[in-house]
Design an enzyme around this catalytic site. Structure first.
Site, short mmCIF file in Angstrom:
data_model
loop_
_atom_site.label_atom_id
_atom_site.label_comp_id
_atom_site.label_asym_id
_atom_site.label_seq_id
_atom_site.Cartn_x
_atom_site.Cartn_y
_atom_site.Cartn_z
N HIS A 260 -4.85 -39.10 37.96
CA HIS A 260 -5.73 -40.35 38.34
C HIS A 260 -7.08 -40.35 37.34
O HIS A 260 -7.65 -41.00 37.65
CB HIS A 260 -6.12 -40.09 39.70
CG HIS A 260 -5.02 -40.49 40.88
ND1 HIS A 260 -3.82 -39.61 41.00
CD2 HIS A 260 -4.68 -41.67 41.32
CE1 HIS A 260 -3.13 -40.16 41.83
NE2 HIS A 260 -3.57 -41.16 41.97
N CYS B 225 -7.87 -34.61 37.47
CA CYS B 225 -6.16 -34.78 37.89
C CYS B 225 -5.64 -35.45 36.77
O CYS B 225 -6.21 -36.61 36.25
CB CYS B 225 -6.26 -35.67 39.19
SG CYS B 225 -4.77 -36.75 39.44
N CYS C 31 -6.96 -33.78 45.29
CA CYS C 31 -6.99 -35.08 44.86
C CYS C 31 -6.67 -35.94 45.62
O CYS C 31 -5.47 -36.01 46.26
CB CYS C 31 -6.34 -35.14 43.41
SG CYS C 31 -5.89 -36.84 42.91
N LYS D 46 -1.51 -51.74 37.59
CA LYS D 46 -2.19 -52.66 37.96
C LYS D 46 -3.30 -53.04 37.12
O LYS D 46 -3.69 -54.08 36.87
CB LYS D 46 -2.64 -52.40 39.53
CG LYS D 46 -1.58 -52.90 40.43
CD LYS D 46 -2.53 -53.01 41.96
CE LYS D 46 -1.64 -53.04 42.94
NZ LYS D 46 -2.18 -52.43 44.27
N LYS E 40 1.21 -47.78 29.47
CA LYS E 40 1.48 -47.45 30.85
C LYS E 40 1.58 -48.55 31.52
O LYS E 40 0.53 -49.62 31.42
CB LYS E 40 0.45 -46.31 31.26
CG LYS E 40 1.13 -45.52 32.30
CD LYS E 40 0.32 -44.46 32.77
CE LYS E 40 1.03 -44.04 34.03
NZ LYS E 40 0.19 -42.90 34.65
#
Ligand code: MSP
Length: 640
Positions: free
Chosen positions: A147, A144, A127, A299, A296
């Site tokens: 991600h 992953c 990853c 960004k 969570k």
């Protein structure tokens, strides 16, 4: 003699600006260090930045700059932020420091010479976000877990660290030291992971793929895997192998991390230390995650909370208090501004603030702001358990703080504050003051209240250093004397009769929640609410406010914010404004409306959205009515 104390935070990646999560970890490291200093321990608090690896190269590229310039810039953001949050670290390490690089080279060579690093070809799923290979069982539906991307299959020759060789040793070590990883849930998580065979760790990256790293001392075609490099900061910062600080602090090393990096710290790191012939650390303290209103922080969701913004709106000590009071160490917690405001108003403005201002006001009124003497004969009856409650509070506090139980330590302190407030109600000093015959009793009661405040000021010091200093100054204590020493909080009677006090003040202004946004007011907590009377201003001062006509072009709700609407407005130019008017206006009814905007207000971020201006509105309780014009005007027209 008290043992020294050594605490570390993770060294943060410089691919993003510091946010609430980084601030939390670093603030608790500061709090625990201040606490150990109160206990008389020589302490070393390490933080810093993790600057090598592919992540950083990509972030620099995105900013059209070189990794070197980029890491200097973002690392400085972290380093400069911490003092603004009263974080008093001992050393700030960067993995690009020459001293660190040399330690990484030494340790790699040592482990290589001992035969625990070998060269081999490997094919695996990699990853790029995490910069590591994943085993099948670590992937979630082939992706992953962090991600949520499919890792790429990579085949290359690399150097591997024989972690498998030390698996049994690690299991045994964790079993023999039950508080090696704490709280227990994380120890169990590591043990569960160790139930399966450990794979050896790939610790190199070919320079053909990545150049931004520390070259392997035994093969110049490779750089060191960023985690193998980064973890070593905890010893390089102390001057490993023969620095004085290393000798003194390494035997008592404790780390703080969040649950995201449990595996490198709970597995790779102790094994790396073992292989390098260094004793392992004493405790790994693992905390949970701050989520933002249940989701969570990220960004892409645009909900990243900037610590400085909160500090500027609510005050630093209030912000620090909230973080420590509202998270149980080890568990996740949800951040919201309304919870923060509630804490400030109830625990700080009401409970502590009121106790402080009431007591000082009474001491001023009845004893001309001088600490009265408590006649021991009379005082014995008048402590009403205050003295023993204070001693119990300090004991509970000490035990809780030593094991990262910050919220329990604060809870115990606030129980004592509650008891003090009740003491005032029961003793009713204003009644005692009515008769001269009760003078001695009044003296004892006020003395006890002031002495209780002295103890409280010491207990809150690690979390709220500024408030502690203000309280102590008002109690007439010399700031250069060590009034924070825990020893001094354990005995009742530290405040000397005859000490001059300062005038009562409001420690924490209540936060007004009814306006279009949060706003700190200077009304006292006990006062009745009345329209604020502002001081006179001149016409010149008024003209500095740039009021403009604007037309609402678009309006929409802000996700996870009950009160906020995001508006696109036209005031000759397009702007975005976040306004606290949801619940009073539907987005659709606003479009086309003409409103009045404070156009030169400093932009502020609300829920991750930059708000560039403020709407004028009449705010009456929960009812918000926008100020409009009685006929249409050109957008951008100035109001005068
Ligand atoms: N560079 C590595 C650490 C190397 S240590 C040898 C790294 N950096 S990081 O910038 O991603 O920082 C992760 C840490 O930041 C977490 O372990 C935690 O301390 C803090 N936090 C980041 N987000 C957080 C929350 N949402 N909540 C609480 N803490 C969080 O990993």
């Amino acid at each position: 003699m008290t043992e020294p104390f050594y605490i570390t935070t993770p060294i943060y990646y410089v691919n993003a600006r510091p946010h609430l999560g980084h601030a939390y970890t670093t603030i608790i490291a500061d709090v625990i260090t201040r606490f150990h200093r109160m206990c008389g321990a020589e302490s070393f608090f390490l933080t810093g930045t993790d600057e090598h690896g592919d992540k950083i190269v990509r972030a620099a590229k995105k900013e059209n700059t070189s990794p070197r310039l980029y890491v200097d810039q973002i690392s400085a953001l972290f380093r400069r932020l911490w003092p603004e949050l009263d974080i008093d670290y001992s050393h700030f390490i960067r993995t690009t420091d020459a001293g660190h690089i040399s330690v990484v080279e030494q340790i790699l060579q040592k482990i290589y010479d001992a035969g625990d690093i070998y060269f081999s070809e490997y094919e695996g799923k990699y990853c790029f976000g995490c910069e590591r290979f994943y085993t099948e069982r670590e992937l979630v539906d082939g992706r992953c877990p962090d991600h949520e991307t499919e890792p790429e299959v990579i085949k290359e020759s690399n150097y591997f660290f024989k972690m498998s060789k030390y698996q049994d040793w690690l299991i045994d070590h964790i079993r023999r030291h039950p508080d090696f990883i704490r709280p227990e849930r994380y120890k169990n998580e590591v043990l569960a992971f160790l139930r399966e065979p450990l794979e050896d760790l790939c610790i190199s990256r070919p320079k053909s793929r990545l150049k931004w790293g520390i070259s392997l001392p035994f093969d110049n075609d490779y750089v060191t895997y960023v985690w193998f490099d980064a973890l070593l900061n905890y010893v390089s910062a102390l001057g490993y192998p023969d620095g004085e600080a290393f000798r003194k602090y390494w035997p008592v090393a404790q780390h703080i991390v969040a649950k995201d990096i449990l595996k490198p710290h709970g597995i790779y790191w102790p094994i790396m230390l073992k292989a390098a012939g260094i004793d392992t650390y004493r405790h790994l303290n693992v905390h949970g995650y701050w989520n933002i209103e249940q989701s969570k922080m990220s960004k892409s969701l645009g909900n990243v909370v900037e610590p400085l913004e909160l500090k500027n709106i609510y005050g630093l000590d209030s912000f620090r208090f909230f973080l420590l009071r509202d998270m149980t160490f080890g568990l996740d917690s949800s951040f919201s501004e309304s919870a923060l405001v509630q804490r400030i108003n109830s625990d700080l403005a009401n409970d502590l603030g009121n106790l402080f201002s009431r007591t000082l006001t009474m001491a001023g009124k009845y004893f001309k702001a001088v600490v009265p003497a408590a006649d021991p004969k009379i005082d014995a009856d008048l402590k009403l358990g205050l003295k023993s409650a204070a001693a119990e509070t300090v004991d509970t506090y000490e035990a809780a703080m030593a094991t990262f139980g910050f919220n329990r330590a604060l809870q115990a302190t606030w129980d004592f504050i509650g008891r003090m407030n009740k003491y005032i109600d029961v003793m009713a000093p204003w009644e005692l003051a009515k008769k001269d015959a009760n003078r001695k009793q009044l003296e004892a009661v006020i003395y006890n209240l002031l002495e209780g405040l002295r103890i409280i000021s010491g207990l809150i010091y690690p979390v709220m250093p500024q408030t502690a200093a203000t309280m102590q100054k008002h109690l007439g204590l010399d700031p250069s004397a060590k009034f924070y020493s825990l020893e001094k909080l354990k005995s009742w009677g530290g405040l000397a009769a005859g000490t001059r006090l300062l005038k009562s003040i409001i420690l924490f202004p209540r936060i007004e929640t009814k306006s279009t946004g949060p706003r700190a007011t200077h009304e006292g907590p006990a006062e009745k609410e009345k329209p604020e009377k502002l001081p006179e201003i001149t016409i010149e001062e008024f003209t500095r406010v740039d009021l403009r006509v604007a037309t609402v072009v678009k309006a929409e709700a802000v996700p996870r914010a009950r009160k906020l609407l995001k508006l696109e407005i036209d005031l000759g130019e397009k702007r975005t404004i976040v306004a606290g008017i949801a619940g009073n206006y539907e987005p659709a009814e606003l479009v086309g409306k003409q409103v009045i905007v404070v156009a030169n207000l400093k932009p502020a971020k609300l829920m991750g959205i930059l708000s560039n201006g403020m709407l004028l509105a009449a705010v009456d309780g929960d009812r918000v009515t926008l100020a409009t014009l009685d006929r249409e005007a050109t957008p951008g027209t100035r109001l005068s």
